[in-house]
Design an enzyme around this catalytic site. Structure first.
Site, PDB file in Angstrom:
ATOM      1  N   ARG A   1      41.136  34.085  35.666  1.00  0.00           N
ATOM      2  CA  ARG A   1      41.125  35.557  35.614  1.00  0.00           C
ATOM      3  C   ARG A   1      41.205  36.089  34.184  1.00  0.00           C
ATOM      4  NH1 ARG A   1      41.603  37.096  41.060  1.00  0.00           N
ATOM      5  NH2 ARG A   1      42.737  35.535  42.243  1.00  0.00           N
TER       6      ARG A   1
ATOM      7  N   ARG B   1      46.210  44.193  51.218  1.00  0.00           N
ATOM      8  CA  ARG B   1      45.789  42.974  50.523  1.00  0.00           C
ATOM      9  C   ARG B   1      46.849  42.523  49.506  1.00  0.00           C
ATOM     10  NH1 ARG B   1      41.356  42.729  45.637  1.00  0.00           N
ATOM     11  NH2 ARG B   1      41.353  40.464  45.422  1.00  0.00           N
TER      12      ARG B   1
ATOM     13  N   ARG C   1      48.032  35.641  35.401  1.00  0.00           N
ATOM     14  CA  ARG C   1      47.702  35.003  36.675  1.00  0.00           C
ATOM     15  C   ARG C   1      46.940  33.695  36.423  1.00  0.00           C
ATOM     16  NH1 ARG C   1      45.165  39.362  40.513  1.00  0.00           N
ATOM     17  NH2 ARG C   1      45.526  37.635  41.991  1.00  0.00           N
TER      18      ARG C   1
ATOM     19  N   GLU D   1      37.462  49.538  31.731  1.00  0.00           N
ATOM     20  CA  GLU D   1      37.682  48.485  32.739  1.00  0.00           C
ATOM     21  C   GLU D   1      39.143  48.558  33.186  1.00  0.00           C
ATOM     22  OE1 GLU D   1      36.866  44.616  31.055  1.00  0.00           O
ATOM     23  OE2 GLU D   1      37.923  43.566  32.680  1.00  0.00           O
TER      24      GLU D   1
ATOM     25  N   HIS E   1      42.190  47.041  35.860  1.00  0.00           N
ATOM     26  CA  HIS E   1      42.695  46.077  36.845  1.00  0.00           C
ATOM     27  C   HIS E   1      44.096  46.484  37.245  1.00  0.00           C
ATOM     28  CE1 HIS E   1      39.328  43.452  36.025  1.00  0.00           C
ATOM     29  NE2 HIS E   1      39.553  43.661  34.742  1.00  0.00           N
ATOM     30  N   LEU E   2      44.362  46.426  38.525  1.00  0.00           N
ATOM     31  CA  LEU E   2      45.704  46.760  39.007  1.00  0.00           C
ATOM     32  C   LEU E   2      46.736  45.755  38.501  1.00  0.00           C
ATOM     33  CD1 LEU E   2      44.352  47.453  42.515  1.00  0.00           C
ATOM     34  CD2 LEU E   2      45.778  49.126  41.350  1.00  0.00           C
ATOM     35  N   SER E   3      46.378  44.493  38.592  1.00  0.00           N
ATOM     36  CA  SER E   3      47.311  43.433  38.195  1.00  0.00           C
ATOM     37  C   SER E   3      47.092  43.063  36.739  1.00  0.00           C
ATOM     38  CB  SER E   3      47.088  42.202  39.088  1.00  0.00           C
ATOM     39  OG  SER E   3      45.800  41.651  38.863  1.00  0.00           O
TER      40      SER E   3
ATOM     41  N   ALA F   1      36.694  40.837  41.567  1.00  0.00           N
ATOM     42  CA  ALA F   1      36.329  39.439  41.294  1.00  0.00           C
ATOM     43  C   ALA F   1      35.052  39.323  40.468  1.00  0.00           C
ATOM     44  CB  ALA F   1      36.178  38.683  42.615  1.00  0.00           C
TER      45      ALA F   1
ATOM     46  N   ASP G   1      25.285  43.202  32.557  1.00  0.00           N
ATOM     47  CA  ASP G   1      23.994  43.557  31.961  1.00  0.00           C
ATOM     48  C   ASP G   1      23.569  44.972  32.356  1.00  0.00           C
ATOM     49  OD1 ASP G   1      23.804  41.138  30.663  1.00  0.00           O
ATOM     50  OD2 ASP G   1      22.281  40.297  32.000  1.00  0.00           O
TER      51      ASP G   1
ATOM     52  N   HIS H   1      34.962  38.295  36.686  1.00  0.00           N
ATOM     53  CA  HIS H   1      34.992  36.923  36.185  1.00  0.00           C
ATOM     54  C   HIS H   1      33.702  36.158  36.478  1.00  0.00           C
ATOM     55  CE1 HIS H   1      39.122  38.257  36.265  1.00  0.00           C
ATOM     56  NE2 HIS H   1      39.117  38.295  37.587  1.00  0.00           N
TER      57      HIS H   1
ATOM     58  N   PRO I   1      34.591  44.239  44.909  1.00  0.00           N
ATOM     59  CA  PRO I   1      34.856  43.643  46.221  1.00  0.00           C
ATOM     60  C   PRO I   1      36.339  43.503  46.552  1.00  0.00           C
ATOM     61  CG  PRO I   1      34.066  41.994  44.659  1.00  0.00           C
ATOM     62  CD  PRO I   1      33.871  43.330  44.019  1.00  0.00           C
ATOM     63  N   ASN I   2      36.616  43.694  47.823  1.00  0.00           N
ATOM     64  CA  ASN I   2      37.951  43.532  48.420  1.00  0.00           C
ATOM     65  C   ASN I   2      38.929  44.659  48.077  1.00  0.00           C
ATOM     66  OD1 ASN I   2      37.390  40.969  49.722  1.00  0.00           O
ATOM     67  ND2 ASN I   2      37.347  40.108  47.662  1.00  0.00           N
TER      68      ASN I   2
ATOM     69  N   TYR J   1      49.052  43.486  44.387  1.00  0.00           N
ATOM     70  CA  TYR J   1      48.270  44.719  44.206  1.00  0.00           C
ATOM     71  C   TYR J   1      48.998  45.990  44.637  1.00  0.00           C
ATOM     72  CZ  TYR J   1      44.534  41.379  43.407  1.00  0.00           C
ATOM     73  OH  TYR J   1      43.778  40.362  42.899  1.00  0.00           O
TER      74      TYR J   1
ATOM     75  N   ASN K   1      36.688  49.064  38.188  1.00  0.00           N
ATOM     76  CA  ASN K   1      37.426  47.839  38.449  1.00  0.00           C
ATOM     77  C   ASN K   1      36.432  46.895  39.103  1.00  0.00           C
ATOM     78  OD1 ASN K   1      38.978  45.714  39.278  1.00  0.00           O
ATOM     79  ND2 ASN K   1      40.627  46.957  40.153  1.00  0.00           N
TER      80      ASN K   1
HETATM   81  C1  DQA Z   1      41.622  42.762  40.059  1.00  0.00           C
HETATM   82  C2  DQA Z   1      41.880  41.381  39.451  1.00  0.00           C
HETATM   83  C3  DQA Z   1      40.777  40.407  39.820  1.00  0.00           C
HETATM   84  O1  DQA Z   1      41.021  39.139  39.234  1.00  0.00           O
HETATM   85  C4  DQA Z   1      40.681  40.249  41.317  1.00  0.00           C
HETATM   86  O2  DQA Z   1      39.601  39.400  41.659  1.00  0.00           O
HETATM   87  C5  DQA Z   1      40.610  41.543  42.033  1.00  0.00           C
HETATM   88  C6  DQA Z   1      41.402  42.677  41.557  1.00  0.00           C
HETATM   89  C7  DQA Z   1      42.802  43.729  39.820  1.00  0.00           C
HETATM   90  O3  DQA Z   1      42.594  44.926  40.014  1.00  0.00           O
HETATM   91  O4  DQA Z   1      43.890  43.311  39.460  1.00  0.00           O
HETATM   92  O5  DQA Z   1      39.971  41.647  43.075  1.00  0.00           O
HETATM   93  O6  DQA Z   1      40.477  43.314  39.440  1.00  0.00           O
END
Ligand code: DQA
Length: 151
Positions: free
Chosen positions: A112, A18, A108, A99, A101-103, A78, A88, A81, A10-11, A23, A75
């Site tokens: 997270r 964003r 943080r 897995e 993650h950009l950040s 959210a 599952d 977490h 999501p997002n 990011y 990725n």
């Molecule tokens: C994220 C890190 C997550 O905590 C966050 O909710 C995201 C992006 C990242 O790519 O850094 O939406 O997965």
């Protein structure tokens, strides 16, 4: 029937606008394009999916157990977490996954730092921005036997 399934939670459709301080400026389209270039360069098939819906991501992961998918790069955003259900699904299909993650989620907010995916993942890449996806895709290509995967 993709060799590699690249899933975005999501997002992540908002990348580029964003929270660019966290990011970056790269859009999801650019990330997908780079992944596609790397795959097509070695003759591998890539499918990408971004969804804001946990249900849609779970259904796509379930399908990957029977549609010939060989590796997943995800990725979970959210859902990293929060989602035992998406975890599952990945455990159920048993495909190797990385897995991303950009950040750097460890630098943080404390919430997270918990991931429902990391202990099942073959590897976790975080804090490298879009390069994290490129690295994950390159490693995935190598792992499933596409020699000469771009560095
Ligand atoms: C994220 C890190 C997550 O905590 C966050 O909710 C995201 C992006 C990242 O790519 O850094 O939406 O997965």
């Amino acid at each position: 029937m993709p060799d590699i399934l690249l899933l975005h939670g999501p997002n992540l459709n908002l990348l580029g606008t964003r929270e660019p301080g966290i990011y970056g400026a790269c859009t999801l389209e650019e990330i997908n394009h780079s992944a596609l270039s790397r795959c097509t360069a070695v003759g591998a098939r890539l499918e990408t999916l971004q969804s804001n819906s946990e249900s849609e991501l779970i259904s796509r992961v379930q399908l990957s157990g029977t549609d010939g998918t060989r590796f997943i790069v995800i990725n979970p955003a959210a859902f990293t977490h929060t989602s035992v259900a998406l975890r599952d699904a990945l455990a159920a299909v048993g495909l190797p996954f990385i897995e991303v993650h950009l950040s750097n989620v460890h630098a943080r907010e404390p919430f997270r730092r918990q991931s429902f995916f990391s202990d099942l993942a073959q590897a976790v890449v975080c804090g490298l921005g879009p390069r994290g996806y490129e690295t994950a895709v390159d490693v995935a290509l190598e792992q499933i036997g596409f020699r000469g995967a771009p560095a």
